[in-house]
Design a protein around this motif. Sequence first.
Motif, PDB file in Angstrom:
ATOM      1  N   ARG A  12       1.189  -1.402   0.143  1.00 54.03           N
ATOM      2  CA  ARG A  12       0.549   0.112  -0.325  1.00 54.03           C
ATOM      3  C   ARG A  12       0.504   1.316  -0.180  1.00 54.03           C
ATOM      4  O   ARG A  12       0.592   2.299  -0.684  1.00 54.03           O
ATOM      5  CB  ARG A  12      -0.825  -0.436   1.250  1.00 54.03           C
ATOM      6  CG  ARG A  12      -1.666   0.889   1.344  1.00 54.03           C
ATOM      7  CD  ARG A  12      -2.740   1.006   0.656  1.00 54.03           C
ATOM      8  NE  ARG A  12      -3.863   2.590   0.840  1.00 54.03           N
ATOM      9  CZ  ARG A  12      -4.722   2.619   0.135  1.00 54.03           C
ATOM     10  NH1 ARG A  12      -4.474   2.622  -1.172  1.00 54.03           N
ATOM     11  NH2 ARG A  12      -5.242   4.458   1.005  1.00 54.03           N
ATOM     12  N   VAL A  13       2.217   1.622   1.315  1.00 47.63           N
ATOM     13  CA  VAL A  13       3.042   2.338   1.025  1.00 47.63           C
ATOM     14  C   VAL A  13       3.449   2.494  -0.624  1.00 47.63           C
ATOM     15  O   VAL A  13       3.839   3.505  -0.465  1.00 47.63           O
ATOM     16  CB  VAL A  13       3.489   2.368   2.241  1.00 47.63           C
ATOM     17  CG1 VAL A  13       5.076   3.204   2.120  1.00 47.63           C
ATOM     18  CG2 VAL A  13       2.998   2.564   3.616  1.00 47.63           C
ATOM     19  N   GLU A  58       9.522   8.568  13.921  1.00 43.43           N
ATOM     20  CA  GLU A  58       8.843   9.576  13.137  1.00 43.43           C
ATOM     21  C   GLU A  58       7.957  10.248  12.060  1.00 43.43           C
ATOM     22  O   GLU A  58       7.169  10.170  11.148  1.00 43.43           O
ATOM     23  CB  GLU A  58       8.952  10.648  14.872  1.00 43.43           C
ATOM     24  CG  GLU A  58       8.595  10.334  16.214  1.00 43.43           C
ATOM     25  CD  GLU A  58       6.995  10.276  16.437  1.00 43.43           C
ATOM     26  OE1 GLU A  58       5.949  10.620  16.035  1.00 43.43           O
ATOM     27  OE2 GLU A  58       6.843   9.080  16.900  1.00 43.43           O
ATOM     28  N   HIS A  59       9.581  10.317  11.707  1.00 49.02           N
ATOM     29  CA  HIS A  59       9.366  10.403   9.721  1.00 49.02           C
ATOM     30  C   HIS A  59       8.541  10.334   9.092  1.00 49.02           C
ATOM     31  O   HIS A  59       7.745  10.530   8.177  1.00 49.02           O
ATOM     32  CB  HIS A  59      10.808  10.695   9.857  1.00 49.02           C
ATOM     33  CG  HIS A  59      11.631  12.083  10.158  1.00 49.02           C
ATOM     34  ND1 HIS A  59      11.503  13.917   9.256  1.00 49.02           N
ATOM     35  CD2 HIS A  59      12.646  11.990  10.986  1.00 49.02           C
ATOM     36  CE1 HIS A  59      12.395  14.450   9.776  1.00 49.02           C
ATOM     37  NE2 HIS A  59      13.068  13.860  10.675  1.00 49.02           N
ATOM     38  N   GLU A  64       3.881   8.252   5.811  1.00 46.73           N
ATOM     39  CA  GLU A  64       3.001   8.021   5.298  1.00 46.73           C
ATOM     40  C   GLU A  64       1.490   8.658   5.705  1.00 46.73           C
ATOM     41  O   GLU A  64       0.574   8.397   4.654  1.00 46.73           O
ATOM     42  CB  GLU A  64       2.783   6.692   6.820  1.00 46.73           C
ATOM     43  CG  GLU A  64       4.012   5.341   5.861  1.00 46.73           C
ATOM     44  CD  GLU A  64       3.436   4.084   7.210  1.00 46.73           C
ATOM     45  OE1 GLU A  64       2.803   2.990   7.171  1.00 46.73           O
ATOM     46  OE2 GLU A  64       4.715   4.409   7.972  1.00 46.73           O
ATOM     47  N   GLN A  65       1.559   9.569   6.753  1.00 52.17           N
ATOM     48  CA  GLN A  65       0.058   9.679   6.836  1.00 52.17           C
ATOM     49  C   GLN A  65      -0.577  10.761   5.787  1.00 52.17           C
ATOM     50  O   GLN A  65      -1.055  11.070   5.039  1.00 52.17           O
ATOM     51  CB  GLN A  65      -0.070  10.266   8.358  1.00 52.17           C
ATOM     52  CG  GLN A  65      -1.398  11.036   8.514  1.00 52.17           C
ATOM     53  CD  GLN A  65      -2.275  10.105   8.757  1.00 52.17           C
ATOM     54  OE1 GLN A  65      -2.738   9.085   9.201  1.00 52.17           O
ATOM     55  NE2 GLN A  65      -3.305  10.759   8.204  1.00 52.17           N
ATOM     56  N   THR A  66       0.799  11.632   5.690  1.00 56.26           N
ATOM     57  CA  THR A  66       1.287  12.270   4.470  1.00 56.26           C
ATOM     58  C   THR A  66       0.653  11.836   3.274  1.00 56.26           C
ATOM     59  O   THR A  66      -1.094  12.444   2.184  1.00 56.26           O
ATOM     60  CB  THR A  66       2.076  12.924   4.280  1.00 56.26           C
ATOM     61  OG1 THR A  66       2.579  13.881   5.565  1.00 56.26           O
ATOM     62  CG2 THR A  66       1.893  14.363   3.096  1.00 56.26           C
ATOM     63  N   GLU A  71      -4.129  10.478  -0.577  1.00 56.13           N
ATOM     64  CA  GLU A  71      -5.503   9.846  -1.610  1.00 56.13           C
ATOM     65  C   GLU A  71      -6.669   9.660  -0.605  1.00 56.13           C
ATOM     66  O   GLU A  71      -7.661   9.928  -1.611  1.00 56.13           O
ATOM     67  CB  GLU A  71      -5.020   8.588  -0.904  1.00 56.13           C
ATOM     68  CG  GLU A  71      -5.243   7.545  -1.117  1.00 56.13           C
ATOM     69  CD  GLU A  71      -5.595   6.659  -3.025  1.00 56.13           C
ATOM     70  OE1 GLU A  71      -6.436   6.110  -3.336  1.00 56.13           O
ATOM     71  OE2 GLU A  71      -4.940   7.473  -3.247  1.00 56.13           O
ATOM     72  N   THR A  72      -6.909  10.183   0.339  1.00 52.96           N
ATOM     73  CA  THR A  72      -8.084  10.815   1.221  1.00 52.96           C
ATOM     74  C   THR A  72      -9.223  11.968  -0.085  1.00 52.96           C
ATOM     75  O   THR A  72      -9.822  11.840  -0.782  1.00 52.96           O
ATOM     76  CB  THR A  72      -8.155  10.881   2.395  1.00 52.96           C
ATOM     77  OG1 THR A  72      -7.984   9.873   2.775  1.00 52.96           O
ATOM     78  CG2 THR A  72      -9.742  11.215   2.888  1.00 52.96           C
ATOM     79  N   LYS A  73      -7.450  12.700  -0.990  1.00 49.19           N
ATOM     80  CA  LYS A  73      -8.342  13.844  -0.880  1.00 49.19           C
ATOM     81  C   LYS A  73      -8.174  13.528  -2.773  1.00 49.19           C
ATOM     82  O   LYS A  73      -9.695  13.768  -3.250  1.00 49.19           O
ATOM     83  CB  LYS A  73      -7.098  15.404  -1.313  1.00 49.19           C
ATOM     84  CG  LYS A  73      -7.382  15.530   0.671  1.00 49.19           C
ATOM     85  CD  LYS A  73      -6.844  16.819   0.856  1.00 49.19           C
ATOM     86  CE  LYS A  73      -6.228  17.377   2.759  1.00 49.19           C
ATOM     87  NZ  LYS A  73      -5.627  17.734   2.883  1.00 49.19           N
TER      88      LYS A  73
END
Length: 116
Positions: A12-13, A58-59, A64-66, A71-73
């Motif tokens: 996925r990533v 953390e990076h 990953e969240q970014t 993708e959400t947008k």
Amino acid sequence: MTSEEMLGKTNRVNMLFDFYGSLLTDKQRTFLGFYFHDDYSLGEIAAEFDISRQAVYEHIKRAEQTLEDYETKLQLVAKHEQRKAVADRVEAIFAGDVAARQDELKELVRKLYNID
């Protein structure tokens, strides 16, 4: 997390990275590339950049969240997967009796036009 779940997450990533990687910072691209493409450990990346494992973690999590936010947008990966599913079905139809499947082919073409 099972190895199958880890593989799914890695895939996925990597897919998200293929579509949105150029929108990440250089550091995010580098860390994700080392971690997901090159299979470096957090410790190996931390040693390479002389930072803590926690900082690397953390990076990577932020990157990953970014990617997920993009993708959400934009839904580029979801649309790609929809197109692939339709194309796979068309290929399967052409492997069989095409004349008997004309209505299904017309429906698949309609789906392709309506993905966006």
